[in-house]
Design an enzyme around this catalytic site. Structure first.
Site, PDB file in Angstrom:
ATOM      1  N   ASN A 205       0.934  -1.281   0.114  1.00 36.54           N
ATOM      2  CA  ASN A 205      -0.019  -0.029  -0.093  1.00 36.54           C
ATOM      3  C   ASN A 205       0.841   1.272  -0.040  1.00 36.54           C
ATOM      4  O   ASN A 205       0.587   2.206  -0.676  1.00 36.54           O
ATOM      5  CB  ASN A 205      -0.732   0.007   1.237  1.00 36.54           C
ATOM      6  CG  ASN A 205      -2.038  -0.991   0.884  1.00 36.54           C
ATOM      7  OD1 ASN A 205      -2.493  -1.027  -0.044  1.00 36.54           O
ATOM      8  ND2 ASN A 205      -2.815  -1.378   2.234  1.00 36.54           N
ATOM      9  N   GLU A 240      -5.695  -7.950   5.359  1.00 38.85           N
ATOM     10  CA  GLU A 240      -5.139  -8.962   4.452  1.00 38.85           C
ATOM     11  C   GLU A 240      -4.675 -10.568   5.011  1.00 38.85           C
ATOM     12  O   GLU A 240      -4.224 -11.115   4.639  1.00 38.85           O
ATOM     13  CB  GLU A 240      -3.803  -8.546   4.363  1.00 38.85           C
ATOM     14  CG  GLU A 240      -2.803  -8.563   5.205  1.00 38.85           C
ATOM     15  CD  GLU A 240      -2.848  -7.259   6.162  1.00 38.85           C
ATOM     16  OE1 GLU A 240      -1.920  -6.922   6.957  1.00 38.85           O
ATOM     17  OE2 GLU A 240      -3.779  -6.458   6.284  1.00 38.85           O
TER      18      GLU A 240
END
Length: 327
Positions: A205, A240
């Protein structure tokens, strides 16, 4: 309106344009039967002809059978009234709209027909335009019910699935785990649980942006789905992290399945449209050899411990719980 519902309605309209709506015409009189069939074809319907009540009942049980039915009250075999009662008692979906065709005009008879489950009636001899109007009203009811079913399914999907990956969400995958534990307890079969975590996901990210991170999560979901059996349950546990419920899997099978998932990640970089990103995962496995149906929390705890072991070992690893075979 939900996007899934809009798609369902559009698909239904396209299907209707290509395939005329089926209408059951159950009439033992050959003259009336031919007349009704010709009218249905003229009005754009697909007639399904039944010469007696037993044929009519069978036609209504067929997959993709008619949702509109014209039933003669009196027929050989099962009467139209009895078919009405059976259809309503079954409570099947999608809804079947029933027009009762009868020569009876006594109000008590008509009340009896409606009480049996008919939606409307047409008296013999009938006017073609009257039958057409009543069929049109029935079709509107059927179409509305289809849209309601599509809306219900869209709501169910939103309630049980993760919006990004389209996998089960946390609540749904935990519910699946509890159900599979109960099934394993009844059948005396083992059950395993894998907890999968994407390695260094924050770095993805931070380096490539959150859109790339979302693309990685979607690709991860597809790779895991392709690596497991059709009856395994896969869900996004949070962020995640993912859970995979493996019915019937013992210690060795669970570790082998975990290794297949790990290799599905590490074998090929993930494509996000703007970059190809190497992605690995760490996996913790826990197995219950003799479930009683109450081990969900224990399995989650053991799989979590195993996951931390895999991370401590350097990530891109599979680790079994210190108590891999819970009893």
């Amino acid at each position: 309106m939900f996007p899934d519902l809009q798609l369902a309605i559009v698909a239904k309209k396209l299907q209707d344009a290509e395939h005329p709506i089926k209408v059951l015409a159950a009439e033992d009189n050959p003259v009336f039967q031919t007349m009704i069939s010709n009218l249905l074809i003229k009005w754009g319907y697909q007639p399904v002809v039944a010469r007696d009540g037993d044929e009519a009942w069978q036609a209504l049980q067929e997959p993709g059978g008619p949702q509109l039915a014209i039933l003669d009250w009196m027929m050989p075999g099962m009467s139209g009234l009895e078919i009405c009662r059976r259809v309503r008692a079954a409570g099947q979906e999608p809804y079947i709209y029933i027009l009762l065709l009868t020569a009876r005009t006594n109000s008590q008879d008509l009340v009896e027909g409606m009480d049996a489950g008919a939606d409307d009636y047409v008296t013999k001899p009938f006017q073609a335009h009257e039958l057409r109007v009543r069929l049109r009203a029935g079709r509107r009811i059927v179409d509305l019910q289809r849209e309601l079913l599509a809306a219900r399914e869209a709501i169910r999907e939103q309630a049980t699935h993760d919006g990004l990956t389209c996998l089960f969400n946390r609540c749904a995958v935990l519910d699946s785990l509890r159900k599979e534990l109960a099934r394993a307890s009844r059948e005396g079969q083992p059950l395993s649980l894998l907890m999968v975590d994407l390695d260094w996901f924050k770095r993805i990210n931070d380096t490539y942006g959150h859109q790339a991170g979302d693309a990685v999560l979607r690709e991860a979901a597809m790779r895991m789905q392709a690596s497991i059996r059709s009856y395994d349950s896969l869900g996004r546990y949070g962020g995640e992290e993912f859970l995979i419920v493996l019915p019937g899997c013992d210690r060795e099978s669970a570790l082998a399945q975990a290794e297949r998932v790990r290799e599905a990640f590490a074998g090929t970089p993930f494509s996000t449209g703007t970059a190809r990103i190497p992605v690995t995962c760490s996996i913790g496995a826990a197995t219950c050899a003799s479930p009683t149906g109450e081990e969900a929390d224990s399995l989650l705890h053991e799989a979590d411990l195993a996951l931390y072991s895999a991370k401590d070992a350097g990530r891109n690893q599979v680790a079994g719980s210190p108590r891999l075979a819970l009893v």
